[in-house]
Design a protein around this motif. Structure first.
Motif, PDB file in Angstrom:
ATOM      1  N   ARG A  42      -8.693  -4.641  -3.047  1.00  0.00           N
ATOM      2  CA  ARG A  42      -7.674  -4.302  -2.057  1.00  0.00           C
ATOM      3  C   ARG A  42      -6.334  -4.333  -2.766  1.00  0.00           C
ATOM      4  N   ARG A  43      -5.561  -3.264  -2.660  1.00  0.00           N
ATOM      5  CA  ARG A  43      -4.344  -3.114  -3.459  1.00  0.00           C
ATOM      6  C   ARG A  43      -3.272  -4.145  -3.133  1.00  0.00           C
ATOM      7  N   ASN A  44      -3.034  -4.411  -1.828  1.00  0.00           N
ATOM      8  CA  ASN A  44      -1.886  -5.252  -1.475  1.00  0.00           C
ATOM      9  C   ASN A  44      -2.022  -6.704  -1.935  1.00  0.00           C
ATOM     10  N   ASP A  45      -3.260  -7.283  -1.887  1.00  0.00           N
ATOM     11  CA  ASP A  45      -3.395  -8.690  -2.320  1.00  0.00           C
ATOM     12  C   ASP A  45      -4.342  -8.861  -3.514  1.00  0.00           C
ATOM     13  N   GLN A  46      -4.783  -7.733  -4.107  1.00  0.00           N
ATOM     14  CA  GLN A  46      -5.674  -7.738  -5.284  1.00  0.00           C
ATOM     15  C   GLN A  46      -6.996  -8.473  -5.039  1.00  0.00           C
ATOM     16  N   GLU A  47      -7.394  -8.575  -3.780  1.00  0.00           N
ATOM     17  CA  GLU A  47      -8.653  -9.253  -3.465  1.00  0.00           C
ATOM     18  C   GLU A  47      -9.823  -8.307  -3.706  1.00  0.00           C
ATOM     19  N   GLU A  65      -5.499   1.692   0.693  1.00  0.00           N
ATOM     20  CA  GLU A  65      -5.354   0.269   0.365  1.00  0.00           C
ATOM     21  C   GLU A  65      -6.475  -0.284  -0.520  1.00  0.00           C
ATOM     22  N   ILE A  66      -7.538   0.515  -0.724  1.00  0.00           N
ATOM     23  CA  ILE A  66      -8.635   0.046  -1.597  1.00  0.00           C
ATOM     24  C   ILE A  66      -8.737   0.968  -2.810  1.00  0.00           C
ATOM     25  N   SER A  67      -8.893   0.374  -3.993  1.00  0.00           N
ATOM     26  CA  SER A  67      -9.099   1.221  -5.182  1.00  0.00           C
ATOM     27  C   SER A  67     -10.331   0.745  -5.943  1.00  0.00           C
TER      28      SER A  67
END
Length: 343
Positions: A42-47, A65-67
């Protein structure tokens, strides 16, 4: 070298850490994990959202939001933290006991630098390994195929993976001559993507290119009447579009990466000592790795080198099987293992 009590209580493992797929072999049990080397975050929190097959299913289909990321590129670690998390995830999946850390044997490309080797070892140690041994992939593939690597006869192996093509001549438990080039399955996929762009103004994803390669990818002299329907996005109109492609077109698309592999094989043969070259003439060349499944590649190499070329029985798992055999008998294979120095 290792305590038998440790070996009894912890699941010692061997890993074929590939650019495209990661295979995990557990001592006494065989290959238990065979998954794509892909992580979804998940891009915003790198989870981390998913690993392996689950992450591959998301490839090219994720929301903003997902990469999806491949932690390895060209056979080496490109994203240290994600590689560590991925190794940790795969180790955890096969570990019988969480109390004891496993001993780990990892296959690495023969052409990588000391720094790149240390990155692999550090990743494995941070992921929970108590001791890490590295082995060159061509050597592991040769052991996996069952070649007599300890004898004074030359064996030639070509391992075409996702990120690298490893070509090596092996004798007396050592690599006599080797070439490692960063042209392999990924380059073939990219060549197909670029060809579709150039010829049809059609943009396709990496997954579609992989599917094309798998279904009608080949190299001359292979000649069958085959076509395939490809869907993608029209670069001019911007709308979805379908085109039909034929086998000769994909041969044209793959010409450059295949030529690079053929040249590297010739160069390795040029560097091979004459006595070992005579052995190869008798025994032939063994092809392993996913790229070895490209239709007609064995015939092409046979034409170019005038040597017998044989495809391994299960080319996709040769390196994992080889690292597994080393793990089962560490003492016998101690001289080919690579303990990278700590700094």
């Amino acid at each position: 070298m290792h305590f038998s009590l440790f070996s009894f209580l912890s699941s010692d493992i061997a890993i074929d850490l590939g650019t495209a797929n990661t295979l995990v072999y557990v001592k006494g049990k065989g290959i238990l994990v065979n998954e794509p080397s892909i992580v979804a975050i998940r891009r915003n929190d790198q989870e981390i959202v998913a690993f392996g097959s689950e992450a591959r299913a998301m490839l090219g289909r994720t929301p903003d939001e997902i990469s999806t990321i491949r932690p390895l590129r060209d056979g080496v670690i490109a994203d240290f933290e994600l590689a560590e998390e991925m190794i940790h995830y795969f180790i955890r999946r096969v570990q019988a006991s969480r109390l004891l850390r496993p001993l780990v044997v990892i296959g690495i490309p023969s052409g990588i630098t000391e720094v790149e080797k240390r990155a692999v070892r550090d990743s494995a140690e941070h992921a929970g390994a108590r001791e890490v041994y590295l082995v060159d992939e061509p050597m592991a593939a040769a052991i996996g195929v069952g070649l007599p690597i300890t004898e004074p006869v030359g064996s030639m192996i070509i391992d075409i993976g996702g990120g690298t093509t490893e070509i090596a001549v092996i004798a007396l438990s050592g690599i006599v001559t080797s070439i490692s080039i960063r042209v392999a399955g990924d380059e073939m996929n990219e060549a197909i993507v670029q060809y579709m762009k150039r010829k049809y103004n059609l943009l396709i994803g990496e997954k579609s290119a992989e599917q094309i390669k798998y279904e009608i990818g080949s190299t001359p002299p292979y000649n069958e009447k085959m076509t395939m329907t490809v869907k993608g996005r029209d670069l001019v109109g911007g709308i979805p579009k379908t085109v039909e492609i034929s086998l000769p077109e994909i041969q044209e698309a793959l010409a450059e990466p295949v030529d690079a592999i053929v040249e590297a094989v010739k160069l390795t043969l040029e560097k091979t000592p004459p006595e070992l070259a005579a052995d190869i003439l008798d025994r032939g060349i063994i092809l392993t790795g996913g790229g070895a499944l490209l239709k007609g590649l064995d015939l092409r190499l046979r034409e170019e080198t005038n040597l017998p070329v044989n495809l391994a029985d299960d080319p996709l798992t040769c390196v994992a099987q080889g690292t597994g055999k080393i793990l089962e008998d560490l003492d016998s294979y101690s001289e080919i293992l690579n303990r990278t120095k700590r700094y």
